[in-house]
Motif scaffolding. Structure first.
Motif, PDB file in Angstrom:
ATOM      1  N   GLY A  78      28.469  49.163  33.824  1.00  0.00           N
ATOM      2  CA  GLY A  78      29.438  49.313  34.539  1.00  0.00           C
ATOM      3  C   GLY A  78      30.132  47.852  35.837  1.00  0.00           C
ATOM      4  N   TYR A  79      29.424  46.621  35.336  1.00  0.00           N
ATOM      5  CA  TYR A  79      29.229  45.673  35.955  1.00  0.00           C
ATOM      6  C   TYR A  79      30.764  44.994  35.234  1.00  0.00           C
ATOM      7  CZ  TYR A  79      28.934  40.870  37.921  1.00  0.00           C
ATOM      8  OH  TYR A  79      29.529  39.954  39.080  1.00  0.00           O
ATOM      9  N   THR A  80      30.448  45.247  33.805  1.00  0.00           N
ATOM     10  CA  THR A  80      31.752  44.841  32.677  1.00  0.00           C
ATOM     11  C   THR A  80      33.292  45.134  32.976  1.00  0.00           C
ATOM     12  OG1 THR A  80      29.431  44.036  30.944  1.00  0.00           O
ATOM     13  CG2 THR A  80      31.977  44.234  30.179  1.00  0.00           C
ATOM     14  N   TYR A  81      32.491  46.333  33.070  1.00  0.00           N
ATOM     15  CA  TYR A  81      33.726  46.953  33.748  1.00  0.00           C
ATOM     16  C   TYR A  81      34.670  46.436  34.816  1.00  0.00           C
ATOM     17  CZ  TYR A  81      34.813  49.834  29.684  1.00  0.00           C
ATOM     18  OH  TYR A  81      35.000  50.498  28.532  1.00  0.00           O
ATOM     19  N   GLU A  82      33.833  46.624  35.738  1.00  0.00           N
ATOM     20  CA  GLU A  82      34.095  46.148  37.119  1.00  0.00           C
ATOM     21  C   GLU A  82      34.726  44.455  37.025  1.00  0.00           C
ATOM     22  OE1 GLU A  82      31.564  44.293  41.034  1.00  0.00           O
ATOM     23  OE2 GLU A  82      30.434  45.804  40.533  1.00  0.00           O
ATOM     24  N   THR A  83      34.103  42.945  36.315  1.00  0.00           N
ATOM     25  CA  THR A  83      34.625  42.359  36.523  1.00  0.00           C
ATOM     26  C   THR A  83      35.737  42.211  35.967  1.00  0.00           C
ATOM     27  OG1 THR A  83      32.429  41.099  36.186  1.00  0.00           O
ATOM     28  CG2 THR A  83      33.596  39.599  35.660  1.00  0.00           C
ATOM     29  N   TRP A  84      35.932  42.889  34.546  1.00  0.00           N
ATOM     30  CA  TRP A  84      37.732  42.952  34.258  1.00  0.00           C
ATOM     31  C   TRP A  84      38.544  43.646  35.130  1.00  0.00           C
ATOM     32  CZ3 TRP A  84      37.411  45.873  28.981  1.00  0.00           C
ATOM     33  CH2 TRP A  84      39.022  45.958  27.683  1.00  0.00           C
ATOM     34  N   GLY A  85      38.506  45.315  35.533  1.00  0.00           N
ATOM     35  CA  GLY A  85      39.126  45.309  36.432  1.00  0.00           C
ATOM     36  C   GLY A  85      39.471  44.289  37.982  1.00  0.00           C
ATOM     37  N   LEU A  86      38.312  43.698  38.363  1.00  0.00           N
ATOM     38  CA  LEU A  86      39.274  42.804  38.814  1.00  0.00           C
ATOM     39  C   LEU A  86      39.484  41.551  38.980  1.00  0.00           C
ATOM     40  CD1 LEU A  86      35.165  42.556  40.933  1.00  0.00           C
ATOM     41  CD2 LEU A  86      37.670  43.562  41.858  1.00  0.00           C
ATOM     42  N   VAL A  87      39.465  40.840  37.656  1.00  0.00           N
ATOM     43  CA  VAL A  87      41.132  40.129  37.146  1.00  0.00           C
ATOM     44  C   VAL A  87      41.616  40.197  37.328  1.00  0.00           C
ATOM     45  CG1 VAL A  87      37.812  38.677  35.945  1.00  0.00           C
ATOM     46  CG2 VAL A  87      39.457  39.992  34.810  1.00  0.00           C
ATOM     47  N   GLU A  88      42.071  41.863  36.393  1.00  0.00           N
ATOM     48  CA  GLU A  88      43.361  42.985  36.287  1.00  0.00           C
ATOM     49  C   GLU A  88      43.992  42.208  37.479  1.00  0.00           C
ATOM     50  OE1 GLU A  88      44.817  43.296  33.337  1.00  0.00           O
ATOM     51  OE2 GLU A  88      43.405  43.474  31.611  1.00  0.00           O
ATOM     52  N   LEU A  89      42.964  42.885  38.500  1.00  0.00           N
ATOM     53  CA  LEU A  89      43.570  43.200  40.122  1.00  0.00           C
ATOM     54  C   LEU A  89      44.622  41.926  40.607  1.00  0.00           C
ATOM     55  CD1 LEU A  89      42.209  45.432  41.922  1.00  0.00           C
ATOM     56  CD2 LEU A  89      43.619  45.900  40.662  1.00  0.00           C
ATOM     57  N   TYR A  90      43.765  41.263  40.180  1.00  0.00           N
ATOM     58  CA  TYR A  90      43.781  39.369  40.884  1.00  0.00           C
ATOM     59  C   TYR A  90      45.112  38.812  40.024  1.00  0.00           C
ATOM     60  CZ  TYR A  90      42.860  34.611  42.915  1.00  0.00           C
ATOM     61  OH  TYR A  90      43.343  33.880  43.755  1.00  0.00           O
ATOM     62  N   ASN A  91      45.257  38.753  38.821  1.00  0.00           N
ATOM     63  CA  ASN A  91      46.614  38.380  38.321  1.00  0.00           C
ATOM     64  C   ASN A  91      47.190  39.791  38.399  1.00  0.00           C
ATOM     65  OD1 ASN A  91      45.694  35.854  36.389  1.00  0.00           O
ATOM     66  ND2 ASN A  91      43.827  37.243  36.513  1.00  0.00           N
ATOM     67  N   GLY A  92      47.366  40.174  39.253  1.00  0.00           N
ATOM     68  CA  GLY A  92      48.669  41.309  39.092  1.00  0.00           C
ATOM     69  C   GLY A  92      48.337  42.625  38.447  1.00  0.00           C
ATOM     70  N   PHE A  93      48.044  42.737  37.492  1.00  0.00           N
ATOM     71  CA  PHE A  93      47.950  44.363  36.056  1.00  0.00           C
ATOM     72  C   PHE A  93      46.963  45.157  37.610  1.00  0.00           C
ATOM     73  CE2 PHE A  93      48.161  40.369  33.702  1.00  0.00           C
ATOM     74  CZ  PHE A  93      49.181  40.158  33.360  1.00  0.00           C
ATOM     75  N   ILE A  94      47.785  45.557  38.267  1.00  0.00           N
ATOM     76  CA  ILE A  94      47.404  46.411  38.861  1.00  0.00           C
ATOM     77  C   ILE A  94      46.564  48.241  38.804  1.00  0.00           C
ATOM     78  CG2 ILE A  94      47.097  47.877  41.106  1.00  0.00           C
ATOM     79  CD1 ILE A  94      47.951  44.173  41.772  1.00  0.00           C
ATOM     80  N   ASP A  95      47.433  48.656  37.925  1.00  0.00           N
ATOM     81  CA  ASP A  95      47.458  50.028  37.013  1.00  0.00           C
ATOM     82  C   ASP A  95      46.364  49.286  35.791  1.00  0.00           C
ATOM     83  OD1 ASP A  95      49.263  50.881  38.539  1.00  0.00           O
ATOM     84  OD2 ASP A  95      50.386  51.204  36.801  1.00  0.00           O
ATOM     85  N   GLU A  96      45.652  48.408  35.577  1.00  0.00           N
ATOM     86  CA  GLU A  96      45.403  48.509  33.947  1.00  0.00           C
ATOM     87  C   GLU A  96      44.151  48.021  34.628  1.00  0.00           C
ATOM     88  OE1 GLU A  96      43.483  48.599  30.997  1.00  0.00           O
ATOM     89  OE2 GLU A  96      45.631  48.763  31.031  1.00  0.00           O
ATOM     90  N   ASN A 142      42.927  49.282  37.635  1.00  0.00           N
ATOM     91  CA  ASN A 142      42.195  50.785  38.539  1.00  0.00           C
ATOM     92  C   ASN A 142      42.258  50.860  37.611  1.00  0.00           C
ATOM     93  OD1 ASN A 142      42.530  50.119  41.503  1.00  0.00           O
ATOM     94  ND2 ASN A 142      45.556  50.422  41.191  1.00  0.00           N
ATOM     95  N   ARG A 143      42.458  51.174  36.141  1.00  0.00           N
ATOM     96  CA  ARG A 143      41.142  52.253  35.362  1.00  0.00           C
ATOM     97  C   ARG A 143      40.158  51.098  35.285  1.00  0.00           C
ATOM     98  NH1 ARG A 143      47.342  52.429  33.178  1.00  0.00           N
ATOM     99  NH2 ARG A 143      47.067  50.626  31.703  1.00  0.00           N
ATOM    100  N   LYS A 144      40.545  50.329  34.807  1.00  0.00           N
ATOM    101  CA  LYS A 144      38.214  49.437  34.118  1.00  0.00           C
ATOM    102  C   LYS A 144      38.304  50.060  35.774  1.00  0.00           C
ATOM    103  CE  LYS A 144      40.663  48.241  30.638  1.00  0.00           C
ATOM    104  NZ  LYS A 144      40.657  48.869  29.336  1.00  0.00           N
ATOM    105  N   LEU A 145      38.290  49.579  36.632  1.00  0.00           N
ATOM    106  CA  LEU A 145      36.989  50.081  37.684  1.00  0.00           C
ATOM    107  C   LEU A 145      36.798  51.830  38.172  1.00  0.00           C
ATOM    108  CD1 LEU A 145      39.369  47.540  40.435  1.00  0.00           C
ATOM    109  CD2 LEU A 145      37.042  47.354  39.761  1.00  0.00           C
ATOM    110  N   SER A 146      37.762  52.442  37.579  1.00  0.00           N
ATOM    111  CA  SER A 146      37.530  54.274  36.846  1.00  0.00           C
ATOM    112  C   SER A 146      36.194  53.929  36.426  1.00  0.00           C
ATOM    113  CB  SER A 146      38.575  54.867  37.252  1.00  0.00           C
ATOM    114  OG  SER A 146      38.564  53.987  35.888  1.00  0.00           O
ATOM    115  N   PHE A 147      36.230  53.613  35.575  1.00  0.00           N
ATOM    116  CA  PHE A 147      34.984  53.100  34.476  1.00  0.00           C
ATOM    117  C   PHE A 147      33.960  52.655  34.640  1.00  0.00           C
ATOM    118  CE2 PHE A 147      38.165  53.173  31.132  1.00  0.00           C
ATOM    119  CZ  PHE A 147      38.288  54.986  30.023  1.00  0.00           C
ATOM    120  N   ALA A 148      34.122  51.430  35.677  1.00  0.00           N
ATOM    121  CA  ALA A 148      32.963  50.678  36.464  1.00  0.00           C
ATOM    122  C   ALA A 148      32.220  52.003  37.256  1.00  0.00           C
ATOM    123  CB  ALA A 148      32.898  49.522  37.407  1.00  0.00           C
ATOM    124  N   ARG A 149      33.278  52.513  38.057  1.00  0.00           N
ATOM    125  CA  ARG A 149      32.532  53.755  39.666  1.00  0.00           C
ATOM    126  C   ARG A 149      31.975  54.074  38.333  1.00  0.00           C
ATOM    127  NH1 ARG A 149      37.868  52.619  41.281  1.00  0.00           N
ATOM    128  NH2 ARG A 149      37.401  51.757  43.073  1.00  0.00           N
TER     129      ARG A 149
END
Length: 266
Positions: A180-198, A200-207
């Motif tokens: 979960g933490y790995t997906y969370e980290t992945w999702g956050l860096v995607e968000l920060y770099n502007g890849f919002i949809d991607e 959010n998908r990774k963050l949904s896996f983290a949750r």
């Protein structure tokens, strides 16, 4: 000279030689152990400096005083990093994966991206356990997602995939949490770099993986609450970034370090 005397002399010389070799070997082990302990102490001091900056320097309201205090801490940090680098050169095979990863993080924050990349690679190469390999792969993935001229989104995602693959079919709560933490980290860096949809998908896996944890697992509810706070932090930080026309990413590709500096304890 009699054969017996020659044999005795040869035996004495061999014994002296072996004693010397053993003494040198023992001294080398003791020296390496002392140098490794010194490196560990430096890493601990670097971690303490980061905490001191967050808890004592950042709250200072006077801008000049805060800048002065930050400069003092940064001077200490530079000295520690130079000492650590010298020690690593002497005992490269003794340094653990987690120690390489921490030093890589510190050098990245110091804008020494070439050294950071080298240490992240060594962290991955020296990792022994599955979880250590996951942490190392996750660290270098976050590095390629945002820091400095080495930014490479495709390569970063490959390392995240590598970390995820290592955690397939987790059989215990800690592995599930790490996934979960790995997906969370992945999702956050995607968000920060502007890849919002991607992102959010990774963050949904983290949750999902956090929710799959047993209710009595102490990190379950803490992680579910923290992930929302981190998302808000990232999205708020993005409001102050200059945007590029093509992707909406920050030109420097920066990752917010304090979100990713401390993962699951190994």
């Amino acid at each position: 000279m009699s054969p017996e005397l020659v044999a005795g002399l040869g035996g004495a010389l061999l014994g002296a030689f072996l004693t010397g070799v053993f003494g040198w070997w023992l001294h080398r082990i003791e020296q390496t152990s002392a140098q490794h302990e010194e490196l560990r102490n430096i890493i601990t001091k670097l971690v303490d400096l980061q905490e001191e900056f967050q808890t004592k320097v950042m709250p200072i309201t006077d801008l000049q005083m805060r800048e002065f205090a930050g400069t003092l801490l940064n001077t200490k940090r530079t000295v520690y990093l130079e000492s650590a680098q010298n020690l690593v050169r002497k005992i490269p095979r003794t340094v653990s994966s987690s120690e390489y990863a921490r030093l890589a993080f510190e050098f990245a924050n110091d804008a020494n991206f070439t050294q950071a990349e080298a240490y992240y690679e060594r962290a991955l190469q020296s990792a022994q356990s599955t979880l250590a390999k996951v942490v190392a792969a996750r660290g270098i993935a976050a590095f390629y997602f945002g820091q400095g001229p080495q930014r490479d989104f495709a390569r970063a995602r490959q390392y995240f995939e590598q970390a995820i693959d290592l955690l397939k079919n987790p059989t215990d709560a800690y592995s599930l949490y790490t996934l979960g933490y790995t997906y969370e980290t992945w999702g956050l860096v995607e968000l920060y770099n502007g890849f919002i949809d991607e992102g959010n998908r990774k963050l949904s896996f983290a949750r999902k993986y956090y929710n799959d944890l047993p209710n009595d697992y102490r990190l379950k509810h803490q992680s579910l609450a923290a992930i929302e706070a981190k998302i808000n932090h990232v999205m708020h930080a993005r409001e102050y970034l200059p945007k590029t026309a093509a992707t909406g990413t920050a030109p420097d590709g920066g990752v917010i370090p304090d979100l990713f500096s401390a993962g699951p304890v190994q």
